[in-house]
Design an enzyme around this catalytic site. Structure first.
Site, PDB file in Angstrom:
ATOM      1  N   CYS A 164       0.835  -1.197   0.000  1.00  0.00           N
ATOM      2  CA  CYS A 164       0.000   0.000   0.000  1.00  0.00           C
ATOM      3  C   CYS A 164       0.881   1.262   0.000  1.00  0.00           C
ATOM      4  CB  CYS A 164      -0.852  -0.044   1.259  1.00  0.00           C
ATOM      5  SG  CYS A 164      -1.941   1.343   1.491  1.00  0.00           S
ATOM      6  N   CYS A 218      -1.266   4.071  -6.318  1.00  0.00           N
ATOM      7  CA  CYS A 218      -2.190   3.426  -5.384  1.00  0.00           C
ATOM      8  C   CYS A 218      -2.442   2.052  -5.973  1.00  0.00           C
ATOM      9  CB  CYS A 218      -3.495   4.213  -5.270  1.00  0.00           C
ATOM     10  SG  CYS A 218      -4.770   3.334  -4.337  1.00  0.00           S
TER      11      CYS A 218
HETATM   12  N1  DGL Z   1      -4.263   0.868  -1.967  1.00  0.00           N
HETATM   13  C1  DGL Z   1      -3.768   1.859  -1.122  1.00  0.00           C
HETATM   14  C2  DGL Z   1      -2.563   2.576  -1.699  1.00  0.00           C
HETATM   15  O1  DGL Z   1      -1.798   2.003  -2.445  1.00  0.00           O
HETATM   16  C3  DGL Z   1      -4.707   2.842  -0.471  1.00  0.00           C
HETATM   17  C4  DGL Z   1      -6.148   2.742  -0.656  1.00  0.00           C
HETATM   18  C5  DGL Z   1      -6.917   3.338   0.521  1.00  0.00           C
HETATM   19  O2  DGL Z   1      -7.166   2.589   1.437  1.00  0.00           O
HETATM   20  O3  DGL Z   1      -7.221   4.541   0.510  1.00  0.00           O
HETATM   21  O4  DGL Z   1      -2.331   3.727  -1.391  1.00  0.00           O
END
Ligand code: DGL
Length: 249
Positions: free
Chosen positions: A70, A178
């Protein structure tokens, strides 16, 4: 077997796992916090404490090292996690940065509000390259993806807004900062009026990681069963996996 922990706020990190398993056999332990997603936009202390909850959970599985799939957790918690658990944590943002440094021209960073506000990509790329980095917080996309029912019309509406600057300036490189966004990569490419170089940090991570175990073993933990977990996991991953809903973190 090498035991690799990998985690994300939800389903998005499965796009990282998908790339890693193409080139690296190992025992993977993935945690997606579908109960508390989205993380982007939450307070720093809250995100750090959620990340610690996840690692506490995964520590039961004798993990050798972790990949923070993440971006949002990566920019806020990498150093804290390394220090607290005294293990190696590879942040996906480092992979995205390394991939970006190999590309020419300007960049658009598409990420959560937290990732964009950290200016991780902008500060590092502009320091190391003669390039301008634009940033857009694509705040609605994670919710749309985690809802499990992607409404194309709705998606188009938001994408046209988030990609406006890219289309206006024909920005050559777009960083998917993301891990949820690769799930809608086709839709992103369709809403661009020109051909951009799409940078998915996960592709770089799969080449960076060196694990040559004989077997692939995938364990997935999700803190909540949702429409999206039911619809998307099988679509993202084509290898067999064992899925457990923890209903807690
Ligand atoms: N998938 C996550 C990232 O790469 C964040 C998504 C979220 O929970 O806002 O930042």
């Amino acid at each position: 077997m090498t035991r690799i922990g990998i985690f994300d706020s939800g389903l998005g990190g499965l796009t990282v796992l998908r790339e890693l398993i193409k080139t690296n056999k190992a025992s993977y332990f993935y945690f997606g916090d579908t109960l508390r997603v989205p993380y982007g936009g939450r307070e720093k202390e809250e995100i750090i404490s959620f990340a610690e909850d996840i690692v506490d959970y995964l520590e039961n599985y004798n993990i050798d090292y972790y990949i923070i799939a993440c971006n949002t957790i990566s920019v806020l918690a990498t150093d804290i996690l390394k220090e607290k658990y005294n293990k190696d944590f590879i942040p996906i943002t480092d992979m995205g940065l390394r991939a970006s440094l190999a590309c020419d021209g300007d960049f658009l960073v598409l990420g959560t509000k937290t990732t964009v506000n950290s200016h991780f990509y902008k500060n590092n790329i502009e320091k190391l390259k003669d390039a301008k980095v634009y940033e857009v917080a694509a705040t609605k996309l994670v919710d749309l993806i985690e809802s499990g029912t992607l409404d194309e019309e709705n998606l188009k509406f938001y994408l046209d807004d988030y990609l406006q600057i890219a289309n206006e300036k024909k920005i050559p490189n777009i960083i998917l900062a993301c891990t949820h966004y690769p799930i809608i990569r086709d839709s992103i490419e369709k809403r661009l009026t020109y051909k951009a170089n799409i940078i998915d940090p996960a592709s770089y991570a799969s080449k960076f990681l060196k694990s040559d175990d004989e077997n692939l073993d995938i364990n997935i933990f999700m803190s909540k069963k949702t429409t999206a977990t039911e619809n998307l996991i099988g679509k993202i991953l084509s290898s067999p996996y064992k899925l457990t809903y923890t209903e807690e973190v």
